[in-house]
Design an enzyme around this catalytic site. Structure first.
Site, PDB file in Angstrom:
ATOM      1  N   GLU A 139       9.239  31.225 107.005  1.00  0.00           N
ATOM      2  CA  GLU A 139       9.975  32.182 108.058  1.00  0.00           C
ATOM      3  C   GLU A 139       8.874  32.093 109.313  1.00  0.00           C
ATOM      4  O   GLU A 139       9.233  32.221 110.510  1.00  0.00           O
ATOM      5  CB  GLU A 139       9.993  33.731 107.786  1.00  0.00           C
ATOM      6  CG  GLU A 139      11.155  33.970 106.857  1.00  0.00           C
ATOM      7  CD  GLU A 139      10.977  33.738 105.424  1.00  0.00           C
ATOM      8  OE1 GLU A 139       9.981  32.938 104.946  1.00  0.00           O
ATOM      9  OE2 GLU A 139      11.863  34.247 104.514  1.00  0.00           O
ATOM     10  N   GLU A 189      13.174  34.319  98.252  1.00  0.00           N
ATOM     11  CA  GLU A 189      13.325  35.812  97.653  1.00  0.00           C
ATOM     12  C   GLU A 189      14.455  36.060  96.847  1.00  0.00           C
ATOM     13  O   GLU A 189      14.186  36.961  95.996  1.00  0.00           O
ATOM     14  CB  GLU A 189      13.534  36.646  98.853  1.00  0.00           C
ATOM     15  CG  GLU A 189      12.084  36.349 100.010  1.00  0.00           C
ATOM     16  CD  GLU A 189      12.190  36.732 101.335  1.00  0.00           C
ATOM     17  OE1 GLU A 189      13.282  36.549 101.963  1.00  0.00           O
ATOM     18  OE2 GLU A 189      11.298  37.429 101.824  1.00  0.00           O
ATOM     19  N   ALA A 201      18.092  32.858 104.891  1.00  0.00           N
ATOM     20  CA  ALA A 201      19.037  33.760 105.633  1.00  0.00           C
ATOM     21  C   ALA A 201      19.723  32.592 106.838  1.00  0.00           C
ATOM     22  O   ALA A 201      19.147  31.839 107.081  1.00  0.00           O
ATOM     23  CB  ALA A 201      18.468  34.845 106.378  1.00  0.00           C
ATOM     24  N   GLY A 229      15.012  33.690 102.730  1.00  0.00           N
ATOM     25  CA  GLY A 229      15.610  34.497 101.880  1.00  0.00           C
ATOM     26  C   GLY A 229      16.148  33.868 100.500  1.00  0.00           C
ATOM     27  O   GLY A 229      16.283  34.478  99.602  1.00  0.00           O
TER      28      GLY A 229
HETATM   29  N1  CO8 Z   1      20.493  28.686 108.514  1.00  0.00           N
HETATM   30  C1  CO8 Z   1      21.404  28.196 108.688  1.00  0.00           C
HETATM   31  N2  CO8 Z   1      22.168  26.813 108.815  1.00  0.00           N
HETATM   32  C2  CO8 Z   1      21.191  26.144 107.767  1.00  0.00           C
HETATM   33  C3  CO8 Z   1      19.778  26.660 107.257  1.00  0.00           C
HETATM   34  C4  CO8 Z   1      19.769  27.908 107.364  1.00  0.00           C
HETATM   35  N3  CO8 Z   1      18.818  28.656 106.741  1.00  0.00           N
HETATM   36  N4  CO8 Z   1      19.470  25.623 106.376  1.00  0.00           N
HETATM   37  C5  CO8 Z   1      20.225  24.685 106.485  1.00  0.00           C
HETATM   38  N5  CO8 Z   1      21.117  24.776 107.593  1.00  0.00           N
HETATM   39  C6  CO8 Z   1      21.944  23.939 108.078  1.00  0.00           C
HETATM   40  C7  CO8 Z   1      21.482  23.000 109.177  1.00  0.00           C
HETATM   41  O1  CO8 Z   1      21.529  23.539 110.260  1.00  0.00           O
HETATM   42  C8  CO8 Z   1      22.420  21.644 108.865  1.00  0.00           C
HETATM   43  O2  CO8 Z   1      23.718  22.051 109.794  1.00  0.00           O
HETATM   44  P1  CO8 Z   1      24.514  21.061 110.700  1.00  0.00           P
HETATM   45  O3  CO8 Z   1      24.872  19.962 109.638  1.00  0.00           O
HETATM   46  O4  CO8 Z   1      25.524  21.831 111.268  1.00  0.00           O
HETATM   47  O5  CO8 Z   1      23.249  20.561 111.576  1.00  0.00           O
HETATM   48  C9  CO8 Z   1      23.156  21.889 107.367  1.00  0.00           C
HETATM   49  O6  CO8 Z   1      22.595  23.061 106.859  1.00  0.00           O
HETATM   50  C10 CO8 Z   1      22.126  20.725 106.594  1.00  0.00           C
HETATM   51  O7  CO8 Z   1      20.810  21.040 106.739  1.00  0.00           O
HETATM   52  P2  CO8 Z   1      19.773  19.915 107.186  1.00  0.00           P
HETATM   53  O8  CO8 Z   1      20.256  18.774 108.016  1.00  0.00           O
HETATM   54  O9  CO8 Z   1      18.783  20.353 107.996  1.00  0.00           O
HETATM   55  O10 CO8 Z   1      19.453  19.309 105.675  1.00  0.00           O
HETATM   56  P3  CO8 Z   1      18.048  18.712 105.348  1.00  0.00           P
HETATM   57  O11 CO8 Z   1      18.451  18.384 103.955  1.00  0.00           O
HETATM   58  O12 CO8 Z   1      17.721  17.648 106.052  1.00  0.00           O
HETATM   59  O13 CO8 Z   1      17.028  19.890 105.205  1.00  0.00           O
HETATM   60  C11 CO8 Z   1      16.254  21.955 104.822  1.00  0.00           C
HETATM   61  C12 CO8 Z   1      17.118  21.053 104.365  1.00  0.00           C
HETATM   62  C13 CO8 Z   1      14.803  21.634 104.510  1.00  0.00           C
HETATM   63  C14 CO8 Z   1      16.595  23.161 104.080  1.00  0.00           C
HETATM   64  C15 CO8 Z   1      16.354  22.543 106.386  1.00  0.00           C
HETATM   65  O14 CO8 Z   1      17.697  22.679 106.474  1.00  0.00           O
HETATM   66  C16 CO8 Z   1      15.522  23.517 106.909  1.00  0.00           C
HETATM   67  O15 CO8 Z   1      14.444  23.643 106.823  1.00  0.00           O
HETATM   68  N6  CO8 Z   1      16.354  24.877 106.701  1.00  0.00           N
HETATM   69  C17 CO8 Z   1      15.846  25.891 107.220  1.00  0.00           C
HETATM   70  C18 CO8 Z   1      15.156  26.631 106.087  1.00  0.00           C
HETATM   71  C19 CO8 Z   1      14.300  28.193 106.547  1.00  0.00           C
HETATM   72  O16 CO8 Z   1      13.886  28.044 107.699  1.00  0.00           O
HETATM   73  N7  CO8 Z   1      14.820  29.089 105.998  1.00  0.00           N
HETATM   74  C20 CO8 Z   1      14.406  30.481 106.387  1.00  0.00           C
HETATM   75  C21 CO8 Z   1      15.263  31.055 107.056  1.00  0.00           C
HETATM   76  S1  CO8 Z   1      14.884  32.661 107.563  1.00  0.00           S
HETATM   77  C22 CO8 Z   1      14.888  33.726 106.109  1.00  0.00           C
HETATM   78  O17 CO8 Z   1      15.361  33.651 105.063  1.00  0.00           O
HETATM   79  C23 CO8 Z   1      14.736  35.141 106.632  1.00  0.00           C
HETATM   80  C24 CO8 Z   1      14.955  36.055 105.471  1.00  0.00           C
HETATM   81  C25 CO8 Z   1      15.051  37.461 105.801  1.00  0.00           C
HETATM   82  C26 CO8 Z   1      15.808  38.389 104.875  1.00  0.00           C
HETATM   83  C27 CO8 Z   1      16.847  37.691 104.629  1.00  0.00           C
HETATM   84  C28 CO8 Z   1      18.129  38.453 103.799  1.00  0.00           C
HETATM   85  C29 CO8 Z   1      19.124  37.650 103.259  1.00  0.00           C
END
Ligand code: CO8
Length: 258
Positions: A132, A112, A66, A109
């Site tokens: 999460e 999922e 998400a 998400g």
């Molecule tokens: N949300 C918003 N922005 C994101 C997300 C995300 N989940 N993941 C990555 N981005 C953005 C980063 O903020 C970054 O933006 P910016 O360039 O503006 O700083 C850009 O994408 C690139 O990301 P990274 O620089 O971090 O790229 P990396 O290749 O180094 O890392 C990762 C990639 C490992 C995927 C890392 O970005 C990460 O850990 N992301 C978050 C993963 C996460 O915690 N996911 C769970 C989210 S919570 C959730 O899904 C709850 C579900 C609830 C129900 C959902 C209904 C749909």
């Protein structure tokens, strides 16, 4: 003008492809993406020329979860009003098979979302996980429910309680992935499999999917009864007559979906 957050394509006869297209955010599922996935799935469900659907992202991410930025400051009531369960229901209720073609990250998400599909084709370097807990929430799209039901309590707990990511091989060994292919082949393989399914009699395909999914949520006895009734019902279809006649006459069947 910004590129649309979700794109649709028709890569093969009978196949509809839905591509999440937010590369700058690792395909994070913001409200717009979720709305569009639901919209296109409904459209493809209603379109008789689509018989199997492929859901995919890009080479870096299927979906990284998400959109954290979009929900960081949301209130409980805002979260409730967003109705995040709508997209999951649309996929879950889709009568046509949906294949997830996963490259890169399928997290939160995004993991999922893949789990809501019927078949998961993963690239060798795909990474899955339910991270999460690391940001103070729990999975909200089936991660605490579908994941343990698929891989068992102890494997699922190991990942939902640590937030650790796992690779395609571990996912395959746990039974979370249907097939692993080289990264560059993921989409092609998913489309080939979707085209193969699209050639089969659509009523039998849809009833097979429904029987598996409904049966998984019922007792074995109920599931077996559902299966038997469905099998019997299909003898009313033209495609059953055609499929069996073609076999006996040693020719290729022509299925109409009737
Ligand atoms: N949300 C918003 N922005 C994101 C997300 C995300 N989940 N993941 C990555 N981005 C953005 C980063 O903020 C970054 O933006 P910016 O360039 O503006 O700083 C850009 O994408 C690139 O990301 P990274 O620089 O971090 O790229 P990396 O290749 O180094 O890392 C990762 C990639 C490992 C995927 C890392 O970005 C990460 O850990 N992301 C978050 C993963 C996460 O915690 N996911 C769970 C989210 S919570 C959730 O899904 C709850 C579900 C609830 C129900 C959902 C209904 C749909």
């Amino acid at each position: 003008m910004n590129a649309p957050a979700v794109i649709t394509e028709r890569p093969a006869e009978g196949v509809g492809l839905i591509r999440i297209n937010r590369p700058e955010a690792r395909n994070a599922l913001n409200l717009e993406v979720r709305r569009l996935i639901g919209h296109y799935l409904t459209e493809m469900t209603d379109d008789d020329s689509v018989r199997c659907i492929v859901l995919t992202g890009n080479d870096k991410a299927f979906a990284a979860g998400a959109d954290i930025k979009e929900m960081a400051n949301a209130s409980t009531i805002e979260m409730l009003l967003r109705g995040t369960q709508k997209m999951w229901r649309t996929i879950y209720a889709c009568p046509k098979p949906v294949i997830a073609a996963v490259n890169g990250f399928a997290l939160g998400g995004g993991c999922e979302l893949a789990m809501t599909c019927d078949i998961i084709i993963a690239g060798e370097s795909a990474k899955f996980g339910q991270p999460e807990v690391k940001i103070g929430i729990i999975p909200g799209g089936g991660g605490t429910q579908r994941f343990p039901r698929t891989v068992g309590k102890y494997k699922a707990m190991r990942y939902v309680l640590t937030g650790d990511l796992f690779g395609a091989k571990e996912a395959f060994d746990m039974g979370l992935v249907s097939e692993i292919v080289p990264d560059a082949e993921v989409e092609k393989r998913a489309v080939v499999m979707a085209a193969q399914i699209a050639e089969l009699p659509p009523l039998a395909i849809q009833q097979t999917k429904e029987s598996v999914i409904r049966g998984m949520d019922a007792s074995l006895e109920t599931g077996l009864t559902l299966e038997t009734r469905t099998l019997q019902m299909l003898f009313a279809s033209q495609d059953q007559k055609e499929g069996m006649a073609a076999f006996i006459e040693k020719r290729k069947p022509k299925f109409t979906g009737r």
